[in-house]
Design a protein around this motif. Sequence first.
Motif, PDB file in Angstrom:
ATOM      1  N   LYS A  11      62.646 -28.162  62.266  1.00  0.00           N
ATOM      2  CA  LYS A  11      61.587 -28.022  61.265  1.00  0.00           C
ATOM      3  C   LYS A  11      60.238 -28.255  61.942  1.00  0.00           C
ATOM      4  CE  LYS A  11      59.776 -30.396  57.185  1.00  0.00           C
ATOM      5  NZ  LYS A  11      59.982 -31.573  56.317  1.00  0.00           N
ATOM      6  N   TYR A  12      59.300 -27.362  61.663  1.00  0.00           N
ATOM      7  CA  TYR A  12      57.924 -27.515  62.122  1.00  0.00           C
ATOM      8  C   TYR A  12      57.043 -27.613  60.880  1.00  0.00           C
ATOM      9  CZ  TYR A  12      59.853 -25.501  66.423  1.00  0.00           C
ATOM     10  OH  TYR A  12      60.608 -25.238  67.532  1.00  0.00           O
ATOM     11  N   LYS A  13      56.150 -28.627  60.862  1.00  0.00           N
ATOM     12  CA  LYS A  13      55.279 -28.801  59.698  1.00  0.00           C
ATOM     13  C   LYS A  13      53.998 -29.478  60.151  1.00  0.00           C
ATOM     14  CE  LYS A  13      55.122 -30.738  55.061  1.00  0.00           C
ATOM     15  NZ  LYS A  13      55.829 -31.507  54.040  1.00  0.00           N
ATOM     16  N   GLU A  14      52.884 -28.997  59.621  1.00  0.00           N
ATOM     17  CA  GLU A  14      51.592 -29.596  59.936  1.00  0.00           C
ATOM     18  C   GLU A  14      51.620 -31.077  59.568  1.00  0.00           C
ATOM     19  OE1 GLU A  14      46.925 -28.346  59.485  1.00  0.00           O
ATOM     20  OE2 GLU A  14      48.343 -27.688  57.968  1.00  0.00           O
ATOM     21  N   GLY A  15      51.158 -31.932  60.455  1.00  0.00           N
ATOM     22  CA  GLY A  15      51.192 -33.380  60.238  1.00  0.00           C
ATOM     23  C   GLY A  15      52.482 -34.013  60.722  1.00  0.00           C
ATOM     24  N   GLU A  16      53.471 -33.195  61.096  1.00  0.00           N
ATOM     25  CA  GLU A  16      54.739 -33.682  61.659  1.00  0.00           C
ATOM     26  C   GLU A  16      54.918 -32.992  63.008  1.00  0.00           C
ATOM     27  OE1 GLU A  16      57.909 -33.194  58.807  1.00  0.00           O
ATOM     28  OE2 GLU A  16      56.721 -34.068  57.198  1.00  0.00           O
ATOM     29  N   ASP A  17      56.089 -32.504  63.312  1.00  0.00           N
ATOM     30  CA  ASP A  17      56.294 -31.725  64.539  1.00  0.00           C
ATOM     31  C   ASP A  17      55.750 -30.322  64.308  1.00  0.00           C
ATOM     32  OD1 ASP A  17      57.547 -33.764  65.930  1.00  0.00           O
ATOM     33  OD2 ASP A  17      59.538 -33.186  65.254  1.00  0.00           O
ATOM     34  N   THR A  18      54.791 -29.910  65.144  1.00  0.00           N
ATOM     35  CA  THR A  18      54.197 -28.585  64.966  1.00  0.00           C
ATOM     36  C   THR A  18      54.540 -27.641  66.105  1.00  0.00           C
ATOM     37  OG1 THR A  18      52.154 -29.251  66.074  1.00  0.00           O
ATOM     38  CG2 THR A  18      52.234 -29.488  63.659  1.00  0.00           C
ATOM     39  N   ASP A  19      55.080 -28.165  67.197  1.00  0.00           N
ATOM     40  CA  ASP A  19      55.377 -27.327  68.355  1.00  0.00           C
ATOM     41  C   ASP A  19      56.577 -27.890  69.108  1.00  0.00           C
ATOM     42  OD1 ASP A  19      54.301 -29.625  69.471  1.00  0.00           O
ATOM     43  OD2 ASP A  19      52.888 -28.579  70.765  1.00  0.00           O
ATOM     44  N   LEU A  20      56.967 -27.195  70.164  1.00  0.00           N
ATOM     45  CA  LEU A  20      58.070 -27.655  71.008  1.00  0.00           C
ATOM     46  C   LEU A  20      57.689 -27.356  72.444  1.00  0.00           C
ATOM     47  CD1 LEU A  20      60.892 -28.914  71.032  1.00  0.00           C
ATOM     48  CD2 LEU A  20      61.835 -26.613  70.832  1.00  0.00           C
ATOM     49  N   SER A  21      57.708 -28.392  73.279  1.00  0.00           N
ATOM     50  CA  SER A  21      57.266 -28.226  74.661  1.00  0.00           C
ATOM     51  C   SER A  21      58.225 -27.359  75.466  1.00  0.00           C
ATOM     52  CB  SER A  21      57.088 -29.594  75.323  1.00  0.00           C
ATOM     53  OG  SER A  21      58.324 -30.268  75.362  1.00  0.00           O
ATOM     54  N   GLU A  86      54.921 -24.455  56.894  1.00  0.00           N
ATOM     55  CA  GLU A  86      56.202 -25.029  57.299  1.00  0.00           C
ATOM     56  C   GLU A  86      57.084 -23.929  57.852  1.00  0.00           C
ATOM     57  OE1 GLU A  86      59.026 -27.908  54.856  1.00  0.00           O
ATOM     58  OE2 GLU A  86      57.114 -27.539  53.845  1.00  0.00           O
ATOM     59  N   ARG A  87      57.813 -24.249  58.927  1.00  0.00           N
ATOM     60  CA  ARG A  87      58.700 -23.259  59.541  1.00  0.00           C
ATOM     61  C   ARG A  87      60.030 -23.926  59.859  1.00  0.00           C
ATOM     62  NH1 ARG A  87      57.204 -20.831  65.358  1.00  0.00           N
ATOM     63  NH2 ARG A  87      59.285 -20.894  66.193  1.00  0.00           N
ATOM     64  N   TYR A  88      61.126 -23.210  59.605  1.00  0.00           N
ATOM     65  CA  TYR A  88      62.466 -23.687  59.922  1.00  0.00           C
ATOM     66  C   TYR A  88      63.140 -22.669  60.836  1.00  0.00           C
ATOM     67  CZ  TYR A  88      61.957 -27.018  56.101  1.00  0.00           C
ATOM     68  OH  TYR A  88      61.532 -28.034  55.301  1.00  0.00           O
ATOM     69  N   ASN A  89      63.837 -23.172  61.847  1.00  0.00           N
ATOM     70  CA  ASN A  89      64.585 -22.304  62.755  1.00  0.00           C
ATOM     71  C   ASN A  89      66.017 -22.806  62.868  1.00  0.00           C
ATOM     72  OD1 ASN A  89      61.663 -22.021  63.619  1.00  0.00           O
ATOM     73  ND2 ASN A  89      62.652 -20.405  64.794  1.00  0.00           N
ATOM     74  N   LEU A  90      66.960 -21.882  62.771  1.00  0.00           N
ATOM     75  CA  LEU A  90      68.365 -22.172  63.026  1.00  0.00           C
ATOM     76  C   LEU A  90      68.609 -21.896  64.507  1.00  0.00           C
ATOM     77  CD1 LEU A  90      71.333 -22.740  62.243  1.00  0.00           C
ATOM     78  CD2 LEU A  90      71.520 -20.295  61.704  1.00  0.00           C
ATOM     79  N   ILE A  91      69.063 -22.911  65.231  1.00  0.00           N
ATOM     80  CA  ILE A  91      69.345 -22.802  66.656  1.00  0.00           C
ATOM     81  C   ILE A  91      70.861 -22.876  66.835  1.00  0.00           C
ATOM     82  CG2 ILE A  91      68.934 -23.766  68.950  1.00  0.00           C
ATOM     83  CD1 ILE A  91      66.350 -22.913  67.429  1.00  0.00           C
ATOM     84  N   ILE A  92      71.412 -21.917  67.568  1.00  0.00           N
ATOM     85  CA  ILE A  92      72.848 -21.937  67.877  1.00  0.00           C
ATOM     86  C   ILE A  92      72.992 -21.860  69.390  1.00  0.00           C
ATOM     87  CG2 ILE A  92      75.106 -20.872  67.513  1.00  0.00           C
ATOM     88  CD1 ILE A  92      73.876 -19.548  64.981  1.00  0.00           C
ATOM     89  N   TRP A  93      73.486 -22.953  69.971  1.00  0.00           N
ATOM     90  CA  TRP A  93      73.783 -22.987  71.402  1.00  0.00           C
ATOM     91  C   TRP A  93      75.235 -22.569  71.586  1.00  0.00           C
ATOM     92  CZ3 TRP A  93      71.723 -28.532  72.727  1.00  0.00           C
ATOM     93  CH2 TRP A  93      70.327 -28.505  72.768  1.00  0.00           C
TER      94      TRP A  93
END
Length: 143
Positions: A11-21, A86-93
């Motif tokens: 989950k990405y949300k302004e004021g929380e996690d907004t990015d991924l390094s 707000e953005r949600y991503n489903l990740i499947i490894w």
Amino acid sequence: MLDSHKAFVVKYKEGEDTDLSYHFDNAEVTINVSLGKEFSDGQLYFGAMRNVHNNTRYTECIHIPTHGIFHRGQHMHGALPITDGERYNLIIWMRASTVRNRLCPMCDKQPELVPAEGFGDGFTETPCKEQDTTDLNKFCSLL
């Protein structure tokens, strides 16, 4: 052969996690599906493979809700910050024990396997001919 997987939602949300390094995944291949919501910016970006040490330019990719991106787990990548919403991503490894049992994709060392419950990060121990083959794969983790 891909023989195990791990799925989770980011989950990405302004004021929380907004990015991924910038990182690589603990997988042979990854599917990243944008589940949506309303958001602005937050493009994915891809560079070189993990063990390629050069000044590769990044390629940005707009991740459209309901679309998926399929990439190699060792492909370096990240997510730029969202600027709104707000953005949600489903990740499947998806993992292949025949690959990772020879060399751990995270540390580049030969793994020492121990019994584990569930999927054990994709490491498996194949039984020898004398063992009962009812359960063809025993799931393992790194020690």
